[in-house]
Design an enzyme around this catalytic site. Structure first.
Site, PDB file in Angstrom:
ATOM      1  N   GLU A   1      37.503 -40.822 -16.061  1.00  0.00           N
ATOM      2  CA  GLU A   1      36.139 -40.448 -16.426  1.00  0.00           C
ATOM      3  C   GLU A   1      36.074 -40.644 -17.927  1.00  0.00           C
ATOM      4  O   GLU A   1      36.470 -39.783 -18.699  1.00  0.00           O
ATOM      5  CB  GLU A   1      35.846 -38.985 -16.066  1.00  0.00           C
ATOM      6  CG  GLU A   1      34.388 -38.644 -16.276  1.00  0.00           C
ATOM      7  CD  GLU A   1      34.129 -37.277 -16.924  1.00  0.00           C
ATOM      8  OE1 GLU A   1      32.959 -36.899 -17.017  1.00  0.00           O
ATOM      9  OE2 GLU A   1      35.070 -36.592 -17.347  1.00  0.00           O
TER      10      GLU A   1
ATOM     11  N   ASP B   1      39.787 -36.181 -15.709  1.00  0.00           N
ATOM     12  CA  ASP B   1      38.609 -35.577 -16.320  1.00  0.00           C
ATOM     13  C   ASP B   1      38.623 -35.804 -17.836  1.00  0.00           C
ATOM     14  O   ASP B   1      39.666 -35.652 -18.475  1.00  0.00           O
ATOM     15  CB  ASP B   1      38.636 -34.065 -16.018  1.00  0.00           C
ATOM     16  CG  ASP B   1      37.354 -33.375 -16.411  1.00  0.00           C
ATOM     17  OD1 ASP B   1      36.301 -33.727 -15.857  1.00  0.00           O
ATOM     18  OD2 ASP B   1      37.404 -32.468 -17.273  1.00  0.00           O
TER      19      ASP B   1
HETATM   20  C1  NOJ Z   1      33.467 -33.683 -16.319  1.00  0.00           C
HETATM   21  C2  NOJ Z   1      33.290 -33.017 -14.997  1.00  0.00           C
HETATM   22  O1  NOJ Z   1      32.844 -33.957 -14.065  1.00  0.00           O
HETATM   23  C3  NOJ Z   1      32.312 -31.893 -15.218  1.00  0.00           C
HETATM   24  O2  NOJ Z   1      31.889 -31.322 -14.009  1.00  0.00           O
HETATM   25  C4  NOJ Z   1      32.951 -30.871 -16.125  1.00  0.00           C
HETATM   26  O3  NOJ Z   1      32.011 -29.859 -16.433  1.00  0.00           O
HETATM   27  C5  NOJ Z   1      33.418 -31.511 -17.433  1.00  0.00           C
HETATM   28  N1  NOJ Z   1      34.101 -32.761 -17.223  1.00  0.00           N
HETATM   29  C6  NOJ Z   1      34.354 -30.595 -18.175  1.00  0.00           C
HETATM   30  O4  NOJ Z   1      35.594 -30.513 -17.521  1.00  0.00           O
END
Ligand code: NOJ
Ligand code: CA
Length: 538
Positions: free
Chosen positions: A275, A216
């Protein structure tokens, strides 16, 4: 048709399996997939009970969104204990059993890791709050004195992705940084304790048998020295297009390298998928260098407009990006953070038609593909959820940015809500499901050879069977305006009409699968508007 350009993502050599280079990875938003215990919220038991469905669908792996102990301020992306399962989702035993059963079904398991921030209920943050300014406990997070005469102004002008300032002040006067909700304090990755802790967390899950991690905010952990101002407001609009002092800093790559070494020390090719948002192609490619993460999500593909030029441009750009460093490209149409693509593509019949075509286009491209739960059913975004159910923190930014509408539970069976999401007799799912979703249920679609589910199942079956699909090269072919055509090795051609009018082109071979009815007459094929077709070519 004439051959135009050959684009490829060269497969790195050395390892025999490299399963991830062309894996189809199914994203499970655990809260909304299947409810095993009848409280209206999806859980690990529910996922376990649906593994048969997933292996039947034909995917290679599942990615589970966070199921760790959490107060759920951001539905699990605020982790209070990285080594435990939230009671809402089950127990550690359930997690171990799920990994074991998934493997028995031939499915690999990827779990989320959230290293940029913890929950404000994490023991570390609680200790930091207790300990007071200057204490070593505070050095695990980004605490700073405020600006202004009394320290009443935030330390700098950074904004939270969810809206408002990225700083919150404690009663003792110090401010702490949170790039997301105030309940998600950012960790300080300058602190070696943080590195050690996360390596230990990774080991914990690797020892339990997981096949990898989705990282993440993989571009977020390291902040520019001195925490300089951005210089202007409205920063969220610039995410991924400009350099910000809190994202995509060079130092972040050291973390990914260390994690890669750790992953490589385990048997069986455990992977990391980032991500990551970066302002340019080359900066994104840095995340997937051979000694960093295996894959990065391709959000540019997800945001492409429905027209041939946009899709061709983003496909070329993606293959070039990955090709720079020999990584596979990834393809994603939807996830738990964006409006479902049936709706983005126009909704209703139009959106469905385009989503069917997009599925065939996506699954024919070189590299690895992500499928977000429910896209194989053609689920639309739920736009009319009653106000009292909406709890996504991103609504603070703008109500229309709320992500609840793509997180509505999956309809499995029956004619009425909750459509088999919960065991029989349970009436209410955590987000209500539209009463009209009966025909969209898995049960209904399995009976209908023309359904979206049937299309996905057949496409995934063919993807496994045809040697040219998955990893490898793509060759663009000449095709009429508004359409795309490309060949893959081993005699495979994909044609897509993204235009509003039917398009005619020479027949590329024997028809394997189409997203809508195509007519072949003489040597020509007529592709209706918003239609993709797969061909076995000579
Ligand atoms: C990306 C995640 O996919 C999302 O759902 C989340 O709110 C943010 N990162 C913060 O962790
Ligand atoms: Ca449950």
């Amino acid at each position: 048709m004439t051959e135009l350009v050959q684009q490829s993502t060269p497969a790195a050599t050395g390892d025999a399996t490299r399963w991830w280079r062309d894996a189809v990875i199914y994203q499970i938003y655990v809260r909304s997939f299947a409810d095993g215990n009848g409280d209206g919220i999806g859980d690990l038991l529910g996922v376990r009970s649906r593994l048969e469905y997933l292996s039947g669908l034909g995917v290679d792996a599942i990615w589970l969104t966070p199921f760790y102990t959490s107060p759920m301020a951001d539905f699990g992306y605020d982790v209070a204990d990285y080594r435990n399962v939230d009671p809402i989702f089950g127990s550690l035993g359930d997690a171990a059993a799920l990994v074991r059963d998934a493997h028995r079904h031939g499915l690999r398991v990827i779990v989320d890791v959230v290293p940029n921030h913890t929950s404000d209920r994490h023991a570390w943050f609680q200790a930091a709050v207790q300990a007071g300014p200057g204490a070593p406990e505070r050095a695990r997070y980004v605490f700073r004195p405020g600006r202004g005469e009394q320290g009443e102004l935030p330390p700098n002008d950074w904004e939270s992705v969810f809206g408002g300032p990225a700083w919150t002040r404690l009663p003792d006067g110090e401010w702490y940084l949170h790039l997301f909700a105030p309940e998600q304090p950012d960790l300080d990755w300058e602190n070696p304790e943080v590195h050690a802790e996360f390596e230990d967390v990774l080991r914990f899950w690797l020892d339990l048998g997981v096949d990898g991690f989705r990282i993440d905010v993989a571009h977020g952990m390291v902040k520019a020295a001195g925490l300089p101002d951005v210089g202007h407001a409205d920063q969220v609009r610039m995410l991924g297009t400009e350099v910000l002092p809190y994202f995509d800093q060079d130092g972040v790559h050291e973390i990914h390298r260390a994690w890669r070494r750790l992953l490589d020390s385990y048997p069986g090719e455990r992977i990391a998928v980032a991500e990551a948002w970066a302002p340019t192609i080359d900066r994104l490619a840095r995340y997937v260098r051979p000694d960093e993460t295996h894959q990065a999500f391709n959000f540019h593909y997800l945001t492409a407009n429905w027209d041939a030029a946009s899709f061709r441009a983003v496909i070329e750009e993606s293959l070039a990006t990955a090709g720079l460093v020999g990584a596979p490209s990834t393809w994603v149409l939807s996830n738990h953070d964006v409006k479902r693509h049936v709706t983005r593509y126009g909704g209703g019949e139009l959106g469905l038609r385009r989503a069917r075509a997009a599925a065939l286009l996506t699954l024919a491209l070189p590299g690895s593909a992500y499928v977000y739960q429910g896209e194989e059913l053609g689920l639309p975004e739920v736009l009319d959820l009653p106000e009292e159910f909406l709890r996504d923190p991103q609504r603070l930014r703008a109500p229309e940015d709320g992500r609840d509408g793509c997180r509505v539970p999956i309809p499995w069976a029956h004619a009425e809500p909750p459509f088999g999401f919960s065991p029989l007799g349970i009436a209410q799912s955590w987000l209500p499901m539209p009463a009209s979703w009966g025909p969209l249920s898995v049960e209904a679609q399995l009976r209908d050879p023309a359904s979206m589910l049937a299309l996905y199942r057949e496409a995934l079956r063919l993807r496994r069977e045809l040697p040219g699909l998955g990893d490898g090269a793509l060759t663009w072919l000449d095709s009429p305006a508004g359409t795309l055509a490309f060949a893959r090795d081993g005699g495979f051609t994909c044609t897509v009409n993204l235009g509003p009018e039917p398009a005619a082109m020479p027949v590329p071979g024997e028809l394997l699968l189409a997203s809508a009815e195509v007519t072949v007459q003489g040597g020509a094929v007529r592709l209706p508007a918003d239609c993709a077709a797969w061909w076995r070519s000579a």
